[in-house]
Motif scaffolding. Sequence first.
Motif, PDB file in Angstrom:
ATOM      1  N   LEU A   1       0.832  -1.206   0.000  1.00 26.06           N
ATOM      2  CA  LEU A   1       0.000   0.000   0.000  1.00 26.06           C
ATOM      3  C   LEU A   1       0.868   1.258   0.000  1.00 26.06           C
ATOM      4  O   LEU A   1       0.592   2.216  -0.722  1.00 26.06           O
ATOM      5  CB  LEU A   1      -0.941  -0.002   1.219  1.00 26.06           C
ATOM      6  N   LEU A   2       1.935   1.255   0.799  1.00 28.59           N
ATOM      7  CA  LEU A   2       2.831   2.409   0.903  1.00 28.59           C
ATOM      8  C   LEU A   2       3.581   2.637  -0.413  1.00 28.59           C
ATOM      9  O   LEU A   2       3.586   3.752  -0.945  1.00 28.59           O
ATOM     10  CB  LEU A   2       3.817   2.204   2.059  1.00 28.59           C
ATOM     11  N   GLU A   3       4.194   1.574  -0.941  1.00 27.36           N
ATOM     12  CA  GLU A   3       4.979   1.678  -2.186  1.00 27.36           C
ATOM     13  C   GLU A   3       4.146   2.186  -3.353  1.00 27.36           C
ATOM     14  O   GLU A   3       4.661   2.853  -4.251  1.00 27.36           O
ATOM     15  CB  GLU A   3       5.547   0.303  -2.583  1.00 27.36           C
ATOM     16  N   ASN A   4       2.870   1.867  -3.360  1.00 27.52           N
ATOM     17  CA  ASN A   4       1.996   2.252  -4.462  1.00 27.52           C
ATOM     18  C   ASN A   4       1.225   3.540  -4.191  1.00 27.52           C
ATOM     19  O   ASN A   4       0.309   3.886  -4.943  1.00 27.52           O
ATOM     20  CB  ASN A   4       1.060   1.089  -4.810  1.00 27.52           C
ATOM     21  N   GLY A   5       1.571   4.237  -3.101  1.00 21.01           N
ATOM     22  CA  GLY A   5       1.017   5.559  -2.843  1.00 21.01           C
ATOM     23  C   GLY A   5      -0.393   5.614  -2.281  1.00 21.01           C
ATOM     24  O   GLY A   5      -1.067   6.633  -2.395  1.00 21.01           O
ATOM     25  N   TYR A   6      -0.840   4.535  -1.642  1.00 20.58           N
ATOM     26  CA  TYR A   6      -2.197   4.516  -1.094  1.00 20.58           C
ATOM     27  C   TYR A   6      -2.267   4.986   0.358  1.00 20.58           C
ATOM     28  O   TYR A   6      -3.310   5.458   0.796  1.00 20.58           O
ATOM     29  CB  TYR A   6      -2.803   3.107  -1.195  1.00 20.58           C
ATOM     30  N   VAL A   7      -1.184   4.795   1.116  1.00 25.20           N
ATOM     31  CA  VAL A   7      -1.234   5.111   2.548  1.00 25.20           C
ATOM     32  C   VAL A   7      -0.010   5.910   2.994  1.00 25.20           C
ATOM     33  O   VAL A   7       1.001   5.960   2.295  1.00 25.20           O
ATOM     34  CB  VAL A   7      -1.332   3.823   3.413  1.00 25.20           C
ATOM     35  N   LYS A   8      -0.149   6.501   4.180  1.00 25.31           N
ATOM     36  CA  LYS A   8       0.965   7.221   4.814  1.00 25.31           C
ATOM     37  C   LYS A   8       1.777   6.234   5.657  1.00 25.31           C
ATOM     38  O   LYS A   8       1.304   5.137   5.965  1.00 25.31           O
ATOM     39  CB  LYS A   8       0.408   8.317   5.727  1.00 25.31           C
ATOM     40  N   GLU A   9       2.957   6.643   6.053  1.00 27.25           N
ATOM     41  CA  GLU A   9       3.797   5.767   6.883  1.00 27.25           C
ATOM     42  C   GLU A   9       3.126   5.408   8.201  1.00 27.25           C
ATOM     43  O   GLU A   9       3.389   4.363   8.772  1.00 27.25           O
ATOM     44  CB  GLU A   9       5.162   6.419   7.124  1.00 27.25           C
ATOM     45  N   SER A  10       2.243   6.260   8.686  1.00 25.11           N
ATOM     46  CA  SER A  10       1.557   6.019   9.964  1.00 25.11           C
ATOM     47  C   SER A  10       0.523   4.888   9.877  1.00 25.11           C
ATOM     48  O   SER A  10       0.016   4.422  10.897  1.00 25.11           O
ATOM     49  CB  SER A  10       0.860   7.301  10.418  1.00 25.11           C
ATOM     50  N   PHE A  11       0.213   4.429   8.664  1.00 24.69           N
ATOM     51  CA  PHE A  11      -0.835   3.420   8.468  1.00 24.69           C
ATOM     52  C   PHE A  11      -0.572   2.124   9.237  1.00 24.69           C
ATOM     53  O   PHE A  11      -1.464   1.602   9.892  1.00 24.69           O
ATOM     54  CB  PHE A  11      -0.988   3.124   6.967  1.00 24.69           C
ATOM     55  N   LEU A  12       0.646   1.618   9.171  1.00 30.39           N
ATOM     56  CA  LEU A  12       0.957   0.336   9.826  1.00 30.39           C
ATOM     57  C   LEU A  12       0.706   0.420  11.328  1.00 30.39           C
ATOM     58  O   LEU A  12       0.073  -0.465  11.915  1.00 30.39           O
ATOM     59  CB  LEU A  12       2.403  -0.087   9.551  1.00 30.39           C
ATOM     60  N   GLU A  13       1.178   1.485  11.949  1.00 31.01           N
ATOM     61  CA  GLU A  13       0.966   1.650  13.397  1.00 31.01           C
ATOM     62  C   GLU A  13      -0.523   1.774  13.697  1.00 31.01           C
ATOM     63  O   GLU A  13      -1.025   1.222  14.685  1.00 31.01           O
ATOM     64  CB  GLU A  13       1.734   2.891  13.904  1.00 31.01           C
TER      65      GLU A  13
ATOM     66  N   VAL B   1      -4.637   7.370   5.400  1.00 28.97           N
ATOM     67  CA  VAL B   1      -4.860   6.914   4.027  1.00 28.97           C
ATOM     68  C   VAL B   1      -4.816   8.078   3.033  1.00 28.97           C
ATOM     69  O   VAL B   1      -5.406   9.124   3.275  1.00 28.97           O
ATOM     70  CB  VAL B   1      -6.230   6.186   3.929  1.00 28.97           C
ATOM     71  N   LEU B   2      -4.117   7.871   1.916  1.00 27.53           N
ATOM     72  CA  LEU B   2      -4.053   8.867   0.836  1.00 27.53           C
ATOM     73  C   LEU B   2      -5.114   8.581  -0.227  1.00 27.53           C
ATOM     74  O   LEU B   2      -5.850   9.468  -0.641  1.00 27.53           O
ATOM     75  CB  LEU B   2      -2.655   8.862   0.194  1.00 27.53           C
ATOM     76  N   LYS B   3      -5.183   7.329  -0.684  1.00 31.28           N
ATOM     77  CA  LYS B   3      -6.163   6.903  -1.692  1.00 31.28           C
ATOM     78  C   LYS B   3      -6.780   5.597  -1.220  1.00 31.28           C
ATOM     79  O   LYS B   3      -6.073   4.722  -0.725  1.00 31.28           O
ATOM     80  CB  LYS B   3      -5.488   6.617  -3.048  1.00 31.28           C
ATOM     81  N   SER B   4      -8.065   5.449  -1.411  1.00 30.50           N
ATOM     82  CA  SER B   4      -8.762   4.238  -0.974  1.00 30.50           C
ATOM     83  C   SER B   4      -8.349   3.014  -1.790  1.00 30.50           C
ATOM     84  O   SER B   4      -8.194   3.100  -3.012  1.00 30.50           O
ATOM     85  CB  SER B   4     -10.275   4.433  -1.081  1.00 30.50           C
ATOM     86  N   ALA B   5      -8.168   1.898  -1.095  1.00 31.03           N
ATOM     87  CA  ALA B   5      -7.809   0.627  -1.734  1.00 31.03           C
ATOM     88  C   ALA B   5      -8.016  -0.501  -0.739  1.00 31.03           C
ATOM     89  O   ALA B   5      -8.167  -0.264   0.462  1.00 31.03           O
ATOM     90  CB  ALA B   5      -6.350   0.655  -2.176  1.00 31.03           C
ATOM     91  N   VAL B   6      -7.999  -1.723  -1.250  1.00 40.29           N
ATOM     92  CA  VAL B   6      -8.039  -2.910  -0.398  1.00 40.29           C
ATOM     93  C   VAL B   6      -6.892  -3.821  -0.825  1.00 40.29           C
ATOM     94  O   VAL B   6      -6.810  -4.206  -1.993  1.00 40.29           O
ATOM     95  CB  VAL B   6      -9.386  -3.663  -0.504  1.00 40.29           C
ATOM     96  N   ALA B   7      -6.004  -4.127   0.123  1.00 44.86           N
ATOM     97  CA  ALA B   7      -4.918  -5.080  -0.132  1.00 44.86           C
ATOM     98  C   ALA B   7      -5.418  -6.452   0.325  1.00 44.86           C
ATOM     99  O   ALA B   7      -6.120  -6.561   1.334  1.00 44.86           O
ATOM    100  CB  ALA B   7      -3.665  -4.681   0.634  1.00 44.86           C
ATOM    101  N   VAL B   8      -5.063  -7.491  -0.429  1.00 48.01           N
ATOM    102  CA  VAL B   8      -5.573  -8.836  -0.142  1.00 48.01           C
ATOM    103  C   VAL B   8      -4.421  -9.829  -0.082  1.00 48.01           C
ATOM    104  O   VAL B   8      -3.504  -9.776  -0.895  1.00 48.01           O
ATOM    105  CB  VAL B   8      -6.561  -9.299  -1.251  1.00 48.01           C
ATOM    106  N   ALA B   9      -4.506 -10.740   0.888  1.00 53.01           N
ATOM    107  CA  ALA B   9      -3.561 -11.858   0.942  1.00 53.01           C
ATOM    108  C   ALA B   9      -4.340 -13.137   1.218  1.00 53.01           C
ATOM    109  O   ALA B   9      -5.167 -13.180   2.134  1.00 53.01           O
ATOM    110  CB  ALA B   9      -2.522 -11.648   2.039  1.00 53.01           C
ATOM    111  N   THR B  10      -4.079 -14.156   0.408  1.00 57.31           N
ATOM    112  CA  THR B  10      -4.524 -15.492   0.774  1.00 57.31           C
ATOM    113  C   THR B  10      -3.285 -16.134   1.387  1.00 57.31           C
ATOM    114  O   THR B  10      -2.180 -15.964   0.865  1.00 57.31           O
ATOM    115  CB  THR B  10      -5.039 -16.303  -0.444  1.00 57.31           C
TER     116      THR B  10
END
Length: 156
Positions: free
Chosen positions: A32-44, A74-83
């Motif tokens: 999410l960070l690398e692709n510009g969707y979130v700020k560094e504070s997102f993980l915390e 969050v900068l841009k809305s998105a959903v990251a998915v992991a199976t």
Amino acid sequence: MNFSEFLHEELIIPKMKANSQEEVFKRLYELLLENGYVKESFLEGIKKREQSFPTGLLLNKYNVALPHTDVEHVLKSAVAVATLSKPIAFKNMANPQQDVNVNIVFMIALNESGGQVKMLQQIVQLIQNDSLLEELMRAESGKEIIKVIKSVSHEN
């Protein structure tokens, strides 16, 4: 707002190998960070919210987690998915004292308040479909995961 619009191939990891919830969070956050969707504070923000409000959902065959945090991360809305290649323990949303072995993680990043409830409702509707979850677990690529979700979300 249609859930499938927030899915992007670069934010999906099929058959992720991970040993902890922390590892899953970090890998999805990095995408999410690398692709510009979130700020560094997102993980915390995700970690803190998960401690207070666990997101593991006990379903039938495959269990799901829906980690999310506040819009200010969050900068841009998105959903990251992991199976997940093997289940990871999350605390149960309904009973935080209980662990749920989660197979699929939908990490939700929304930049508008009020959108989370609608997004969560759509995802919860999707994940009640056992055959959909089965297909997601079998999927080999992000493209395939998006196709599976879109095929079902258009029925609603």
